[in-house]
Design an enzyme around this catalytic site. Structure first.
Site, mmCIF file in Angstrom:
data_model
loop_
_atom_site.group_PDB
_atom_site.id
_atom_site.type_symbol
_atom_site.label_atom_id
_atom_site.label_comp_id
_atom_site.label_asym_id
_atom_site.label_seq_id
_atom_site.Cartn_x
_atom_site.Cartn_y
_atom_site.Cartn_z
ATOM 1 C CE LYS A 119 -7.238 -11.274 27.943
ATOM 2 N NZ LYS A 119 -6.341 -11.256 26.219
ATOM 3 C CB SER A 200 -3.258 -8.014 27.486
ATOM 4 O OG SER A 200 -4.469 -9.107 26.362
ATOM 5 C CB SER A 224 -2.354 -10.951 24.352
ATOM 6 O OG SER A 224 -2.142 -9.635 24.502
#
Length: 535
Positions: A119, A200, A224
């Site tokens: 990420k 997210s 997330s």
């Protein structure tokens, strides 16, 4: 604060390239699938990839190249999933080095030679940027790897690239759309392209689901990891806060943040988790990790892992959405057949915190981001600088929603504030309440649907949360959770989350693996353009 309102503050996020024809979902009476995965590696597990490398059928280089080709086909040239924000230009050379080590008989562990996507809020000290998806941080090349990246490199993983995310891990606006960042655009759900991928950690979840990699790394403050896992029909593990170091990760909350693994199977996620853990002197939370914390979670993959286990089920989740209810009741029946003892409980009440959680995150976000930026190579050096940059580049950064959460956080005081300390007291009390719930009913795990069905991507109104969020108390308390595919509603994936006691990842993995083996719910995405009406 209710989960539905809280998620708007923290768990998903944003939108750019709003010219996409996705503002409204469309209904279809035909199968609109026109894409698919033609990679020879599609749906292969980490163990299967290792077996192929051991036999000489493939090498780490050929596996890495195959994933790079798949990214080019599906992420850029095909339906434009926008899951990958940047490719590591050194990926193939790293793979070559690991292949040479294999030839010499040196194997670092189960992740040796396996490509992993990371990420884009996690530092990598290479030629890739670390931006949290924000144009304000464009050009930020980290001086050193995040601790978790160091662990992965030491374990022999190939850092394949960075994944797109909800900008600032969704701490920017109350009206954001999951999976959008001003740097990376909108990430799409590979199952139904006009449905939200959640966030997210949108890109990390989508990449695994679409076979752009076997495993990936995401981060979670509240949902997330769990929500993208559920909505992309994969497995996500949100570890106990402190099991995985946060140093070198762009923060939201030192109280709730953690990194965690995604995989298409419980086994894959468990193997990646083992490579990520470790005590880090730069993250005090890791000092609380038990001395005998496992480094090999694969030993807990027990098909009988539900036998005799006491599983708490939130009673309010049995009458939320008629189609999800059917899936959840079937999951309960499957667990009972494997010998689980299912008990109705009322654990979601532990998350009734008023505004305490959002207050805590506002203070900790300001404190953490200012500290990160002050030592980074980004052109902006403070949260105030970020806000000013966004205003000066409004057409690119804020085409559909604003930055009110950044502004609210910037107006807060420091961590000595009475308001912050009171919010922290309430949050820490959730740990006591949840621990008491486990003890009162002698529970091995709690469970419930992770989310409702994914909503339509909507750049005008933002996300539309559809109930559940059973993982919320684990996120707030810092306890672990694991999310596994539970089935589908009109091809839309639905996940189930299991919540455990602090540092009981072994027990959770055993339970989730047993459920996965009996349910076998995951199926590969078909890249449908919209929901197909059933006759």
């Amino acid at each position: 604060m209710k989960r539905r309102n809280f998620v708007r503050l923290t768990s998903a996020a944003g939108f750019s390239a709003f010219v996409l024809p996705l503002a409204q979902c469309r209904e279809s009476r035909g199968n609109e699938s026109d894409e698919g995965s033609d990679s020879e590696l599609s749906e292969l597990t980490v163990s299967q990839l290792q077996a192929k490398m051991k036999s000489g059928d493939v090498t780490s280089r050929s596996v890495t190249q195959s994933y790079l080709d798949q990214i080019a086909r599906l992420d850029k040239d095909g339906p434009m999933l926008n899951a990958v924000i940047e490719i590591n230009p050194e990926a193939l050379s790293i793979a070559d080095t690991l292949d040479e080590e294999r030839k010499k008989g040196k194997l670092r562990g189960p992740m040796h030679g396996i490509p992993v996507l990371i990420k884009d809020n996690i530092n990598t000290a290479d030629r890739m940027q670390t931006t949290a998806g924000a144009l304000a941080l464009e050009g930020n090349i980290a001086q050193s790897d995040a601790f978790v990246v160091k662990q992965l490199r030491n374990a022999g993983a190939v850092i394949l690239g960075k994944t797109n995310l909800s900008e600032w891990a969704n701490f920017r606006s109350t009206r954001s759309s999951s999976g959008w960042s001003s740097r990376g655009g909108q990430t799409l759900n590979p199952y139904i392209l006009d449905r939200s991928p959640c966030g997210s950690s949108s890109g990390s979840g989508v990449a695994v689901a679409a076979n752009l990699c076997a495993v990936s790394v995401g981060t979670e403050t509240n949902g997330s990891i769990a929500c993208p896992a559920a909505m992309n029909s994969i497995v996500g593990i949100k570890p106990t806060v402190g099991l995985v170091s946060r140093s070198g990760i762009i923060p939201i909350s030192k109280t709730q943040d953690t990194a965690g693994p995604f995989g298409r199977t419980v086994a894959d996620a468990a193997m990646l988790l083992g490579a990520m853990t470790g005590r880090d002197p730069e993250d005090a939370a890791t000092s609380d990790t038990p001395a005998k914390t496992p480094t090999d979670y694969a030993v807990y993959l027990d098909p009988d892992g539900l036998k005799g286990k006491r599983i708490g089920v939130e009673k309010d989740f049995l009458n939320e959405h008629e189609r999800v209810d059917v899936l959840f009741k079937h999951a309960i029946d499957q667990m009972k057949k494997l010998g689980a003892i299912v008990i109705e409980v009322d654990y979601m009440k532990t998350q009734d915190l008023g505004d305490a959680e959002s207050t805590l995150l506002q203070y900790e976000f300001k404190d953490g981001v200012n500290a990160y930026l002050s030592e980074s190579n980004a052109k902006v050096k403070s949260l105030d600088d970020v806000i000013a940059f966004n205003k000066n580049h409004e057409d690119r950064v804020m085409p559909a929603f604003r930055q009110e959460l950044l502004e609210i956080a910037a107006a807060k005081g420091n961590l000595d504030s009475k308001e912050y300390k009171e919010a922290l007291r309430k949050i820490l009390n959730v740990r006591k309440l949840l621990a008491a719930e486990f003890e009162k009913n002698k529970l091995d795990a709690l469970c419930g649907p992770a989310t409702g069905p994914s909503w339509c991507i909507d750049p005008v109104n933002g996300d539309f949360w559809t109930g559940y969020g059973s993982y919320g108390p684990a996120a707030v308390s810092g306890f672990p959770s694991i999310t596994v595919p539970m089935g589908y509603v009109n091809e839309i994936p639905i996940g189930i989350s299991f919540l455990g006691r602090a540092y009981d990842e072994p027990g959770l993995i055993s339970i989730a693996y047993a459920y996965e083996q009996v349910s076998k719910n995951r199926k590969a995405p078909r890249f449908l353009k919209s929901v197909k009406l059933e006759n």
